[in-house]
Design a protein around this motif. Sequence first.
Motif, mmCIF file in Angstrom:
data_model
loop_
_atom_site.group_PDB
_atom_site.id
_atom_site.type_symbol
_atom_site.label_atom_id
_atom_site.label_comp_id
_atom_site.label_asym_id
_atom_site.label_seq_id
_atom_site.Cartn_x
_atom_site.Cartn_y
_atom_site.Cartn_z
ATOM 1 N N VAL A 89 57.735 36.011 4.876
ATOM 2 C CA VAL A 89 56.514 35.938 5.681
ATOM 3 C C VAL A 89 56.423 37.126 6.630
ATOM 4 N N LYS A 90 55.196 37.507 6.959
ATOM 5 C CA LYS A 90 54.969 38.596 7.918
ATOM 6 C C LYS A 90 54.954 38.087 9.345
ATOM 7 N N GLY A 91 54.615 36.802 9.509
ATOM 8 C CA GLY A 91 54.571 36.215 10.840
ATOM 9 C C GLY A 91 54.841 34.732 10.769
ATOM 10 N N ILE A 92 55.337 34.181 11.875
ATOM 11 C CA ILE A 92 55.568 32.744 11.987
ATOM 12 C C ILE A 92 54.857 32.223 13.224
ATOM 13 N N LEU A 93 54.058 31.187 13.038
ATOM 14 C CA LEU A 93 53.417 30.478 14.134
ATOM 15 C C LEU A 93 54.202 29.185 14.328
ATOM 16 N N ILE A 94 54.657 28.910 15.546
ATOM 17 C CA ILE A 94 55.519 27.755 15.746
ATOM 18 C C ILE A 94 55.163 26.987 17.009
ATOM 19 N N THR A 95 55.199 25.650 16.908
ATOM 20 C CA THR A 95 55.124 24.779 18.079
ATOM 21 C C THR A 95 56.537 24.267 18.313
ATOM 22 N N PRO A 96 57.312 24.901 19.179
ATOM 23 C CA PRO A 96 58.742 24.597 19.293
ATOM 24 C C PRO A 96 59.015 23.171 19.781
ATOM 25 N N ASN A 97 59.917 22.474 19.083
ATOM 26 C CA ASN A 97 60.368 21.171 19.559
ATOM 27 C C ASN A 97 61.216 21.313 20.811
ATOM 28 N N SER A 98 62.014 22.367 20.846
ATOM 29 C CA SER A 98 62.826 22.675 22.019
ATOM 30 C C SER A 98 62.489 24.081 22.455
ATOM 31 N N SER A 99 62.192 24.253 23.726
ATOM 32 C CA SER A 99 61.790 25.561 24.225
ATOM 33 C C SER A 99 62.948 26.533 24.303
ATOM 34 N N THR A 100 64.188 26.017 24.227
ATOM 35 C CA THR A 100 65.370 26.881 24.282
ATOM 36 C C THR A 100 66.227 26.778 23.022
ATOM 37 N N GLY A 101 66.282 25.599 22.394
ATOM 38 C CA GLY A 101 67.169 25.396 21.257
ATOM 39 C C GLY A 101 66.792 26.186 20.021
ATOM 40 N N ILE A 102 65.556 26.667 19.967
ATOM 41 C CA ILE A 102 65.060 27.383 18.800
ATOM 42 C C ILE A 102 65.211 28.900 18.936
ATOM 43 N N LEU A 103 65.690 29.369 20.086
ATOM 44 C CA LEU A 103 65.647 30.798 20.409
ATOM 45 C C LEU A 103 66.470 31.660 19.466
ATOM 46 N N ALA A 104 67.652 31.215 19.066
ATOM 47 C CA ALA A 104 68.492 32.035 18.195
ATOM 48 C C ALA A 104 67.813 32.274 16.852
ATOM 49 N N ALA A 105 67.184 31.240 16.300
ATOM 50 C CA ALA A 105 66.485 31.383 15.020
ATOM 51 C C ALA A 105 65.291 32.323 15.160
ATOM 52 N N ILE A 106 64.575 32.214 16.275
ATOM 53 C CA ILE A 106 63.444 33.108 16.512
ATOM 54 C C ILE A 106 63.907 34.548 16.626
ATOM 55 N N GLU A 107 65.007 34.765 17.332
ATOM 56 C CA GLU A 107 65.532 36.124 17.494
ATOM 57 C C GLU A 107 65.886 36.748 16.153
ATOM 58 N N LYS A 108 66.516 35.967 15.276
ATOM 59 C CA LYS A 108 66.866 36.487 13.953
ATOM 60 C C LYS A 108 65.616 36.837 13.150
ATOM 61 N N ALA A 109 64.588 36.002 13.276
ATOM 62 C CA ALA A 109 63.343 36.273 12.558
ATOM 63 C C ALA A 109 62.714 37.572 13.047
ATOM 64 N N ARG A 110 62.693 37.760 14.342
ATOM 65 C CA ARG A 110 62.101 38.987 14.897
ATOM 66 C C ARG A 110 62.915 40.217 14.513
ATOM 67 N N GLU A 111 64.242 40.064 14.469
ATOM 68 C CA GLU A 111 65.095 41.174 14.039
ATOM 69 C C GLU A 111 64.824 41.555 12.585
ATOM 70 N N ALA A 112 64.349 40.587 11.804
ATOM 71 C CA ALA A 112 64.006 40.841 10.404
ATOM 72 C C ALA A 112 62.608 41.433 10.246
ATOM 73 N N GLY A 113 61.933 41.687 11.360
ATOM 74 C CA GLY A 113 60.606 42.288 11.308
ATOM 75 C C GLY A 113 59.461 41.304 11.250
ATOM 76 N N VAL A 114 59.752 40.020 11.480
ATOM 77 C CA VAL A 114 58.712 38.987 11.467
ATOM 78 C C VAL A 114 58.157 38.827 12.878
ATOM 79 N N VAL A 115 56.839 38.886 13.023
ATOM 80 C CA VAL A 115 56.231 38.628 14.317
ATOM 81 C C VAL A 115 56.198 37.115 14.527
ATOM 82 N N VAL A 116 56.615 36.659 15.705
ATOM 83 C CA VAL A 116 56.691 35.222 15.978
ATOM 84 C C VAL A 116 55.767 34.885 17.149
ATOM 85 N N ILE A 117 54.894 33.906 16.915
ATOM 86 C CA ILE A 117 53.903 33.498 17.908
ATOM 87 C C ILE A 117 54.054 32.007 18.180
#
Length: 340
Positions: A102-130
Amino acid sequence: MKVFTKAIGAASVGLLALTLGACGSGSNDDAGASGSSGEAAGDVKIGLVTKTDTNPFFVKLRESAQEAAEAEGAEVVALAGKFDGDNEGQVAAIENLVAQGVKGILITPNSSTGILAAIEKAREAGVVVIALDTATEPEDAVDATFATDNKKAGVLQGSYVKAALGDKEPSVILLDGTPGGTVDTFRHDGFLEGMGLEEGAPEIKGQENTNGDQTKAQTAMENLLQRVPDANALYTINEPAAAGAYQAIKSAGKEDQIVIGSIDGSCTGVENVEKGVIGATVMQFPGTMAAEGVKAVVEYAASGTKPSGFTDTGTVIITNTPIEGVDSEDTTWGMDNCWG
């Protein structure tokens, strides 16, 4: 004042993939590049990760994302947690979507902090996360956020309840959502601000978490009313929680005793405001969140330009019992702008 009754199941069927493909124009480089060369918009794949796939709010997000993607000639892959609070399910969904390219991920986080590591990896892969609806903590853990100003929504709910009480001394019950979420924290804090109360104030007589679930809210309210029979003001995290609370209140014969505020703005909610079952609800606009998120990803794919910052997608009090000093719209306006 009363609250509407609406049954909503909290469990989902797991990670549900819904795809929608079309053709059009737009471009993007490989993941991780700035996007100066390009590809057909039909190749732009956008991930959507919601808290559940059954709550009407998230159903509206998904439908609006798919409609916006069709208009832009893009494709949406929609996944969801198994229940509100399923952080692990959302982590797995992000990893799944990155693997799908995917080029981008739109997410409604269940946890505002618990999801951060996964988001960081996605952004490092060039995926824009909103983030949609629910901000991360810190907010800049994602590229951008399109959401309700949930602190403001809470303030609006609290302001209405306080004004509706008039000269009565508040005896407040709080039905919160899921601990650790920014939506839950902002709405809770905003409600207290609107009521003119501090955390731990003596006017707060009881508090329970409900995960925004109707059944859990009904049980919590039944228990709280046994301890606080003179309660006259109720905060609810959302309309399903308010619906459950109303069942308990009705069974206790206290419909005319307790002023209930809520937040959502679904069409069912507006209908019940019109019927006089609920005093007021704060409407939010999930369709706007999703559509703006899709457009931002398509723009990123075409030009490499990333969205940034927080965009407030709006809040409006809906009531047929307006109170001086509290701005609101009636249910006619509400039915023209509701969702679900």
